[in-house]
Design a protein around this motif. Structure first.
Motif, mmCIF file in Angstrom:
data_model
loop_
_atom_site.group_PDB
_atom_site.id
_atom_site.type_symbol
_atom_site.label_atom_id
_atom_site.label_comp_id
_atom_site.label_asym_id
_atom_site.label_seq_id
_atom_site.Cartn_x
_atom_site.Cartn_y
_atom_site.Cartn_z
ATOM 1 N N ALA A 141 -53.979 -61.298 3.551
ATOM 2 C CA ALA A 141 -54.041 -62.764 3.042
ATOM 3 C C ALA A 141 -54.800 -62.884 1.635
ATOM 4 O O ALA A 141 -54.653 -63.801 0.913
ATOM 5 N N LEU A 142 -55.603 -61.945 1.554
ATOM 6 C CA LEU A 142 -56.666 -61.890 0.464
ATOM 7 C C LEU A 142 -55.920 -61.324 -1.022
ATOM 8 O O LEU A 142 -56.435 -61.503 -1.868
ATOM 9 N N LYS A 143 -54.657 -60.612 -0.711
ATOM 10 C CA LYS A 143 -54.241 -60.259 -1.942
ATOM 11 C C LYS A 143 -53.607 -61.506 -2.724
ATOM 12 O O LYS A 143 -53.535 -62.416 -2.174
ATOM 13 N N ARG A 203 -57.243 -54.800 14.847
ATOM 14 C CA ARG A 203 -55.854 -55.233 14.171
ATOM 15 C C ARG A 203 -55.995 -56.486 13.307
ATOM 16 O O ARG A 203 -54.714 -56.504 12.671
ATOM 17 N N GLN A 204 -57.142 -56.890 13.612
ATOM 18 C CA GLN A 204 -57.040 -58.335 12.412
ATOM 19 C C GLN A 204 -57.350 -57.902 11.115
ATOM 20 O O GLN A 204 -57.030 -58.562 10.104
ATOM 21 N N ILE A 205 -57.624 -56.646 10.807
ATOM 22 C CA ILE A 205 -57.927 -56.427 9.365
ATOM 23 C C ILE A 205 -56.822 -56.542 8.571
ATOM 24 O O ILE A 205 -57.079 -57.058 7.367
ATOM 25 N N GLU A 206 -55.993 -56.082 8.915
ATOM 26 C CA GLU A 206 -54.751 -55.902 7.888
ATOM 27 C C GLU A 206 -54.306 -57.260 7.639
ATOM 28 O O GLU A 206 -53.943 -57.565 6.294
ATOM 29 N N ILE A 250 -46.837 -62.050 7.142
ATOM 30 C CA ILE A 250 -47.921 -62.966 6.949
ATOM 31 C C ILE A 250 -47.531 -64.211 6.555
ATOM 32 O O ILE A 250 -48.496 -64.871 6.014
ATOM 33 N N ARG A 251 -46.514 -64.521 6.345
ATOM 34 C CA ARG A 251 -46.191 -65.786 5.769
ATOM 35 C C ARG A 251 -46.474 -67.124 6.827
ATOM 36 O O ARG A 251 -46.442 -66.670 7.862
ATOM 37 N N LYS A 275 -62.891 -44.108 10.394
ATOM 38 C CA LYS A 275 -61.923 -44.392 11.605
ATOM 39 C C LYS A 275 -61.251 -45.541 11.650
ATOM 40 O O LYS A 275 -60.084 -45.646 12.281
ATOM 41 N N ILE A 276 -61.539 -46.466 11.181
ATOM 42 C CA ILE A 276 -60.986 -47.898 11.061
ATOM 43 C C ILE A 276 -60.238 -48.116 9.742
ATOM 44 O O ILE A 276 -61.036 -48.402 8.513
ATOM 45 N N PRO A 277 -58.891 -48.042 9.514
ATOM 46 C CA PRO A 277 -58.322 -48.136 8.170
ATOM 47 C C PRO A 277 -58.573 -49.548 7.530
ATOM 48 O O PRO A 277 -58.556 -50.630 8.292
ATOM 49 N N GLY A 278 -58.884 -49.450 6.188
ATOM 50 C CA GLY A 278 -59.165 -50.925 5.608
ATOM 51 C C GLY A 278 -60.232 -51.516 5.844
ATOM 52 O O GLY A 278 -60.489 -52.527 5.003
#
Length: 318
Positions: free
Chosen positions: A250-252, A242-245, A309-310, A31-34
């Protein structure tokens, strides 16, 4: 299983109160992407009055997860943890609930004195541990060094995925709340995080970053995430989907970081220049190995599309 329980697989760890009715959908049905990991919380996110409802809901949830695991397996599920309210509740859960579908417990208010109590509860289970550092003694480097040395030699060591830094509880110890337009690193938590990394990092413990409670200010969170990563933290607590993306982005890994990491790990040179910086395999090898683990899990940052995200100067948010 060992790879599944790597600290690199935590990502954005979403905390969900055990009173929620949609946790099964989040775990089994995507249900929650990512979502890579979640914590079913019975501690701060649940009021004392709601504990009976939360425990009843958890029992039903566990029945559904256990049945789904028996029929489907759970290799594609996010990692699932429970955060008991205290050691007494942890003991009750172990003795009265079927936890086969659960990966581990998040141990609240973890201290050196609570270690033997928690280990007596959990030693004979399959559950992994994520102790949370969030009490007054966390500000004391001597006590943290003693805790790190003890954990390193303790049989629980192999079951610890990561140590979680409880930012809000630690700020409460010093009667503060995180600044709205500043990162935690601009508060006393800046010292605490640096100290914990210095004490636990050399002993190969992974540490996760505290939550950013300002849900709608992704620019400040991106600034904080950049500092989290600069301090070597692995993953970050989230309190809203909403914080997941933002955390995932940032972890990429950038192409430049990946290129440097490969050259560091494969070079026969003692020192070389890359992208305007010195690379020294003897001192950068552990960093390079971490970069390859991050790219394996999170992939590459699309730098052309990463403007959202910069990191921006904090003065622009005031």
């Amino acid at each position: 299983m060992k790879n599944r329980l790597s600290p690199w697989n935590l990502g954005a760890t979403l905390y969900m109160p055990a009173t929620r009715q949609d946790i099964v959908d989040a775990v089994i049905h995507g249900k929650i992407p990512g979502l890579r990991s979640l914590v079913i919380c019975l501690e701060d996110a649940v009021s004392e009055a709601d504990i009976p409802v939360a425990l009843a809901n958890l029992e039903q949830l566990l029945q559904e997860l256990n049945e789904a695991r028996r029929t489907q397996g759970n290799n594609d599920w996010p990692l699932v943890f429970i955060r008991p309210r205290n050691t007494e509740m942890g003991k009750w859960l172990i003795e009265h609930q079927q936890l086969m579908a659960i990966d581990g417990f998040v141990l609240p208010k973890f201290t050196l004195s609570s270690l033997p109590v928690w280990w007596a509860i959990m030693a004979d289970t399959h559950l992994c541990l994520m102790p949370t550092l969030e009490t007054e003694d966390v500000f004391d480097v001597v006590q943290m060094r003693e805790l790190a040395i003890t954990l390193l030699a303790h049989p629980c060591h192999e079951r610890i995925i990561a140590l979680r830094i409880g930012g809000n509880d630690l700020m409460n110890v010093v009667s503060l709340r995180r600044p709205r337009h500043l990162t935690l690193y601009d508060s006393p938590m800046g010292y605490v995080i640096k100290m914990l990394v210095s004490v636990f990092g050399p002993r190969d413990f992974s540490l996760t970053a505290p939550v950013c409670e300002h849900i709608d200010d992704h620019a400040v969170m991106a600034q904080e995430l950049a500092l989290d990563i600069a301090h070597g933290l692995v993953g970050k607590t989230a309190i809203h989907p909403r914080q997941i993306e933002v955390i995932e982005q940032a972890l990429k890994v950038t192409q430049g970081e990946h290129s440097d990491a490969l050259r560091i790990l494969n070079s026969t040179q003692a020192v070389f220049k890359s992208q305007g910086a010195m690379c020294e395999p003897a001192t950068h090898r552990r960093w390079a190995a971490g970069i390859l683990e991050r790219v394996r899990v999170y992939g590459f940052l699309n730098e052309q599309n990463a403007e959202g995200i910069r990191v921006l100067p904090l003065t622009q948010h005031k």
